[in-house]
Every structure is written in structure tokens, then in C-alpha cells.
Design a protein around this motif. Structure first.
Motif, PDB file in Angstrom:
ATOM      1  N   VAL A 168       1.074  -1.215   0.077  1.00  0.00           N
ATOM      2  CA  VAL A 168       0.151   0.026  -0.515  1.00  0.00           C
ATOM      3  C   VAL A 168       0.904   0.907   0.101  1.00  0.00           C
ATOM      4  O   VAL A 168       1.615   1.296   0.534  1.00  0.00           O
ATOM      5  N   THR A 169       0.437   2.117  -0.587  1.00  0.00           N
ATOM      6  CA  THR A 169       0.974   3.588  -0.286  1.00  0.00           C
ATOM      7  C   THR A 169      -0.169   4.442  -0.188  1.00  0.00           C
ATOM      8  O   THR A 169      -1.883   3.818  -0.059  1.00  0.00           O
ATOM      9  N   ALA A 170      -0.367   6.022  -0.277  1.00  0.00           N
ATOM     10  CA  ALA A 170      -1.489   6.727  -0.178  1.00  0.00           C
ATOM     11  C   ALA A 170      -1.063   7.406  -1.400  1.00  0.00           C
ATOM     12  O   ALA A 170      -0.305   8.362  -1.788  1.00  0.00           O
ATOM     13  N   LEU A 171      -2.413   8.759  -1.760  1.00  0.00           N
ATOM     14  CA  LEU A 171      -2.754   9.519  -2.468  1.00  0.00           C
ATOM     15  C   LEU A 171      -2.667  10.793  -2.056  1.00  0.00           C
ATOM     16  O   LEU A 171      -2.726  11.118  -0.731  1.00  0.00           O
ATOM     17  N   PRO A 172      -2.518  11.532  -2.374  1.00  0.00           N
ATOM     18  CA  PRO A 172      -1.896  13.162  -2.184  1.00  0.00           C
ATOM     19  C   PRO A 172      -3.503  13.896  -0.972  1.00  0.00           C
ATOM     20  O   PRO A 172      -3.189  14.514  -0.080  1.00  0.00           O
ATOM     21  N   ASP A 173      -5.020  13.011  -1.238  1.00  0.00           N
ATOM     22  CA  ASP A 173      -5.697  13.325  -0.591  1.00  0.00           C
ATOM     23  C   ASP A 173      -5.780  11.883   1.170  1.00  0.00           C
ATOM     24  O   ASP A 173      -6.547  12.051   1.447  1.00  0.00           O
ATOM     25  N   GLY A 174      -4.765  11.187   0.795  1.00  0.00           N
ATOM     26  CA  GLY A 174      -4.337  10.976   2.247  1.00  0.00           C
ATOM     27  C   GLY A 174      -5.509   9.352   2.435  1.00  0.00           C
ATOM     28  O   GLY A 174      -5.093   8.331   2.732  1.00  0.00           O
ATOM     29  N   THR A 175      -6.102   9.048   0.755  1.00  0.00           N
ATOM     30  CA  THR A 175      -6.763   7.301   0.604  1.00  0.00           C
ATOM     31  C   THR A 175      -5.569   6.753   0.200  1.00  0.00           C
ATOM     32  O   THR A 175      -4.361   6.218   0.136  1.00  0.00           O
ATOM     33  N   VAL A 176      -5.589   5.157   1.478  1.00  0.00           N
ATOM     34  CA  VAL A 176      -4.874   4.169   1.258  1.00  0.00           C
ATOM     35  C   VAL A 176      -4.912   3.177   0.139  1.00  0.00           C
ATOM     36  O   VAL A 176      -5.741   3.082  -0.581  1.00  0.00           O
ATOM     37  N   VAL A 177      -4.395   3.100  -1.146  1.00  0.00           N
ATOM     38  CA  VAL A 177      -4.156   2.781  -1.798  1.00  0.00           C
ATOM     39  C   VAL A 177      -3.930   0.878  -2.294  1.00  0.00           C
ATOM     40  O   VAL A 177      -2.310   0.763  -1.688  1.00  0.00           O
ATOM     41  N   GLY A 178      -3.912   0.189  -2.874  1.00  0.00           N
ATOM     42  CA  GLY A 178      -3.714  -1.036  -2.224  1.00  0.00           C
ATOM     43  C   GLY A 178      -4.259  -2.413  -3.454  1.00  0.00           C
ATOM     44  O   GLY A 178      -5.458  -2.276  -3.353  1.00  0.00           O
ATOM     45  N   HIS A 179      -3.636  -2.854  -3.671  1.00  0.00           N
ATOM     46  CA  HIS A 179      -4.293  -4.586  -4.785  1.00  0.00           C
ATOM     47  C   HIS A 179      -4.643  -5.785  -3.472  1.00  0.00           C
ATOM     48  O   HIS A 179      -3.889  -6.198  -2.926  1.00  0.00           O
ATOM     49  N   ILE A 180      -5.831  -5.906  -3.248  1.00  0.00           N
ATOM     50  CA  ILE A 180      -6.648  -6.575  -2.169  1.00  0.00           C
ATOM     51  C   ILE A 180      -6.023  -7.511  -2.376  1.00  0.00           C
ATOM     52  O   ILE A 180      -5.483  -7.875  -0.697  1.00  0.00           O
ATOM     53  N   PRO A 181      -5.825  -8.547  -3.040  1.00  0.00           N
ATOM     54  CA  PRO A 181      -4.457 -10.019  -2.552  1.00  0.00           C
ATOM     55  C   PRO A 181      -3.476  -9.802  -1.591  1.00  0.00           C
ATOM     56  O   PRO A 181      -3.131 -10.675  -1.197  1.00  0.00           O
ATOM     57  N   LYS A 182      -2.563  -8.611  -1.672  1.00  0.00           N
ATOM     58  CA  LYS A 182      -1.224  -8.589  -1.367  1.00  0.00           C
ATOM     59  C   LYS A 182      -1.634  -7.437   0.343  1.00  0.00           C
ATOM     60  O   LYS A 182      -0.590  -7.262   0.444  1.00  0.00           O
ATOM     61  N   VAL A 183      -2.843  -7.345   0.450  1.00  0.00           N
ATOM     62  CA  VAL A 183      -3.187  -6.676   1.751  1.00  0.00           C
ATOM     63  C   VAL A 183      -3.143  -6.799   2.659  1.00  0.00           C
ATOM     64  O   VAL A 183      -3.861  -7.812   2.622  1.00  0.00           O
ATOM     65  N   ASP A 184      -2.711  -7.613   3.910  1.00  0.00           N
ATOM     66  CA  ASP A 184      -2.718  -8.399   4.971  1.00  0.00           C
ATOM     67  C   ASP A 184      -3.964  -7.647   5.765  1.00  0.00           C
ATOM     68  O   ASP A 184      -5.554  -8.584   5.938  1.00  0.00           O
ATOM     69  N   ARG A 185      -4.431  -6.518   6.132  1.00  0.00           N
ATOM     70  CA  ARG A 185      -5.816  -5.867   6.889  1.00  0.00           C
ATOM     71  C   ARG A 185      -6.219  -4.574   6.126  1.00  0.00           C
ATOM     72  O   ARG A 185      -5.487  -3.701   6.861  1.00  0.00           O
ATOM     73  N   PRO A 186      -6.969  -4.515   5.240  1.00  0.00           N
ATOM     74  CA  PRO A 186      -7.304  -2.987   4.324  1.00  0.00           C
ATOM     75  C   PRO A 186      -8.137  -2.361   5.756  1.00  0.00           C
ATOM     76  O   PRO A 186      -8.591  -0.805   4.995  1.00  0.00           O
ATOM     77  N   ALA A 187      -8.950  -2.877   6.466  1.00  0.00           N
ATOM     78  CA  ALA A 187      -9.560  -2.643   7.265  1.00  0.00           C
ATOM     79  C   ALA A 187      -8.921  -1.446   8.298  1.00  0.00           C
ATOM     80  O   ALA A 187      -9.149  -0.832   9.394  1.00  0.00           O
ATOM     81  N   LEU A 188      -7.680  -1.657   8.508  1.00  0.00           N
ATOM     82  CA  LEU A 188      -6.917  -1.116   9.532  1.00  0.00           C
ATOM     83  C   LEU A 188      -6.748   0.905   8.769  1.00  0.00           C
ATOM     84  O   LEU A 188      -6.002   1.095   9.623  1.00  0.00           O
ATOM     85  N   PHE A 189      -7.463   0.662   7.621  1.00  0.00           N
ATOM     86  CA  PHE A 189      -6.686   2.383   7.063  1.00  0.00           C
ATOM     87  C   PHE A 189      -8.318   2.947   6.863  1.00  0.00           C
ATOM     88  O   PHE A 189      -9.164   2.007   6.188  1.00  0.00           O
ATOM     89  N   PRO A 190      -8.088   4.068   7.177  1.00  0.00           N
ATOM     90  CA  PRO A 190      -9.460   4.723   7.282  1.00  0.00           C
ATOM     91  C   PRO A 190     -10.263   4.551   5.787  1.00  0.00           C
ATOM     92  O   PRO A 190     -11.247   4.680   5.962  1.00  0.00           O
ATOM     93  N   ARG A 191      -9.777   5.163   4.814  1.00  0.00           N
ATOM     94  CA  ARG A 191      -9.898   5.115   3.270  1.00  0.00           C
ATOM     95  C   ARG A 191      -9.269   4.063   2.723  1.00  0.00           C
ATOM     96  O   ARG A 191      -7.904   4.872   2.041  1.00  0.00           O
ATOM     97  N   PHE A 192      -9.590   3.388   2.267  1.00  0.00           N
ATOM     98  CA  PHE A 192      -9.032   2.592   0.871  1.00  0.00           C
ATOM     99  C   PHE A 192      -9.766   2.117   0.004  1.00  0.00           C
ATOM    100  O   PHE A 192     -10.730   2.270  -0.796  1.00  0.00           O
ATOM    101  N   LEU A 193      -8.602   2.528  -1.577  1.00  0.00           N
ATOM    102  CA  LEU A 193      -9.292   2.346  -2.726  1.00  0.00           C
ATOM    103  C   LEU A 193      -8.128   1.253  -2.874  1.00  0.00           C
ATOM    104  O   LEU A 193      -7.190   1.373  -2.838  1.00  0.00           O
TER     105      LEU A 193
END
Ligand SMILES: NC(=O)NCCC[C@H](N)C(=O)O
Length: 258
Positions: A168-193
Motif C-alpha cells: 500500500v501507499t497513499a494518494l495526496p488526499d490520504g486515501t490508501v491504495v492497495g491491491h487487495i490480494p497483497k494487503v493483510d488488513r485493508p480495514a486498518l486504513f480509514p480510507r482504502f481504494l
């Protein structure tokens, strides 16, 4: 105006011997890697970044992945201690470079291990990946270094990729971006795309809405362009063969006290 300086480090002649952990080893074309690195550095410069070359570390195959050696927060440079022993000699030149820039220098100490690729800053929240390269003592030392300066450190499990920022990394507005199969816990990030490609999860914020991204993530580039961002695309195929991403080829320094 915040300074825009970026540390970069020329690839070692031994680049092809770099570590691979989660992918099959593929032959690296050293000449092409050199060209791709020059184009990456040029892209930073074209977007207003002053690039500062750390002295090369020719005996360290992975030294081009300079981001792993240091974590910047405000004016403090926290020198990492890699979870991969093979990479520990890379820090000497980086320590000199950040000291020359007037940073306060701090260190991760034994038994702590931490790679800069495991640290994602979103404003004053610092996510740290606890995974193959960063251990619990490393997380605690990161907290001790940066929480007194105003950061909130959030530890995140990482098991599917090399580093947190491989997931994961983050966009300028703070939204975290990630490719779901590689992210252990997407729910830990308040805004996830969720993005359609693994390397689409790697963005470097160039300033404004501009995002430096790898050519291997065309669908994600389209998705982000459609959301109003401006992808700036570079081909880093030879570094991707060694589990490198656009993020790890530089250390962006935005808050230098100078
Ligand atoms: N921050 C990063 O994504 N670093 C990539 C490091 C790749 C290198 N071959 C390594 O395994 O350490």
C-alpha cells in the motif's frame, strides 16, 4: 514552501545479485536498469525535485533501493537496520548524506530491525509494517523516535509482500491504495481504494495531483487519472525483477529545516 529534495543512489554494478524473496529470480539487464534509473531521476527533476546522489555503494547489490536505509520525519533521519543482514552496509553513505543536509540523525539499534520500505507516512500518521524485514523492537524504536515529535505510529501486519509499501501507499488526499490480494488488513486504513494491479499500489507523490507510477500498472493509472490525478509513468521493469517499486528508488525529503 516546503523543500523538495530527494535522495537517490546509482545502481551497483552487482545489481543483478540483489535479493529476491517473494518472486522467482529473473535475469536483470544491467544496462537497461541504468537507463531506467536515469529516466526515474529525470522524472523527479522535471517535477521540481532537487535530486541528491548518495555516494554509490558498489559492493551492495541492493543499494539503489535507497528508501530502505532511512526514514525521514520532520528534520529527523532515522537510520534503518535492515532485516536482511546483506543490506546493513548500505547505511553508512546515507548517514553521511543526511548529516550533510543538516538533519538530526537517530538510529535503529540491535535487536531492532526496520526497512524504510515498511514505513508509510500519511500526514502525521506513520504506518509501519511488521513483516519479514521489520520486527517488534524496530516498531517500538520507530515509535520512540517519532511519537515525541507529534507522530502517531500504527503497526500493520505484512505477510504477503516484501514491505508495507509493496502492498500500500497513499494518494495526496490520504486515501490508501492497495491491491487487495497483497494487503493483510485493508480495514486498518480509514480510507482504502482497491486497485487492479499489484504495482498500481505504488505511487510517489510528486506534488499537486501528480503521481509517479510504474508502467506495469496501466489499468490503475487509468483509474487514478479518471479520479482526477495525473499519473507520470516510468518503466522500472529491471528493478521490479528484484521486488523494487517506484517508491524505493528515492527518499523524498519534504520537511527539511534549512
Ligand atoms: N522499499 C522497497 O520496496 N525496496 C525494495 C528492495 C528490494 C531488494 N531486492 C530487497 O529484497 O531488499
Amino acid at each position: 514552501m516546503p523543500s523538495k529534495k530527494a535522495l537517490v543512489r546509482r545502481p551497483s554494478p552487482r545489481l543483478a545479485e540483489g535479493l529476491v524473496t517473494h518472486i522467482e529470480r529473473e535475469k536483470v539487464d544491467a544496462d537497461l536498469a541504468g537507463e531506467q534509473w536515469e529516466a526515474y531521476v529525470e522524472a523527479l527533476r522535471e517535477h521540481g525535485w532537487e535530486t541528491i546522489e548518495v555516494d554509490p555503494a558498489d559492493d551492495c547489490p541492493d543499494s539503489v533501493f535507497v528508501e530502505d536505509t532511512v526514514v525521514m520525519y520532520r528534520n529527523v533521519a532515522l537510520i534503518a537496520r535492515s532485516g536482511a543482514e546483506e543490506r546493513r552496509e548500505e547505511t553508512a553513505g546515507v548517514e553521511e548524506a543526511v548529516a550533510r543536509l543538516g538533519c538530526s540523525v537517530n538510529w535503529i539499534w540491535e535487536p531492532g530491525t526496520l526497512d524504510g520500505g515498511d514505513v508509510l507516512k500519511v500526514d502525521d500518521t506513520i504506518y509501519v509494517g511488521r513483516g519479514g524485514r521489520t520486527n517488534a523492537a524496530g516498531v517500538q524504536q520507530l515509535r520512540a523516535a517519532f511519537e515525541p515529535l507529534g507522530a502517531r505510529v500504527v503497526a500493520v501486519p505484512v505477510s504477503r509482500v516484501l514491505h508495507l509499501k509493496s502492498a500500500v501507499t497513499a494518494l495526496p488526499d490520504g486515501t490508501v491504495v492497495g491491491h487487495i490480494p497483497k494487503v493483510d488488513r485493508p480495514a486498518l486504513f480509514p480510507r482504502f481504494l482497491s486497485v487492479p494491479e499489484e504495482s498500481g499500489a505504488h505511487v510517489v507523490l510528486l506534488g499537486g495531483d501528480k503521481l509517479l507510477m510504474a508502467a506495469s500498472a496501466p489499468k490503475t493509472a487509468d483509474l487514478l487519472a479518471d479520479l482526477g490525478f495525473e499519473p507520470v509513468v516510468v518503466d522500472i521493469s529491471e528493478f521490479e525483477k528484484l521486488e523494487g517499486c517506484v517508491t524505493c528508488l528515492s527518499v523524498r525529503m519534504r520537511d527539511l529545516y534549512a
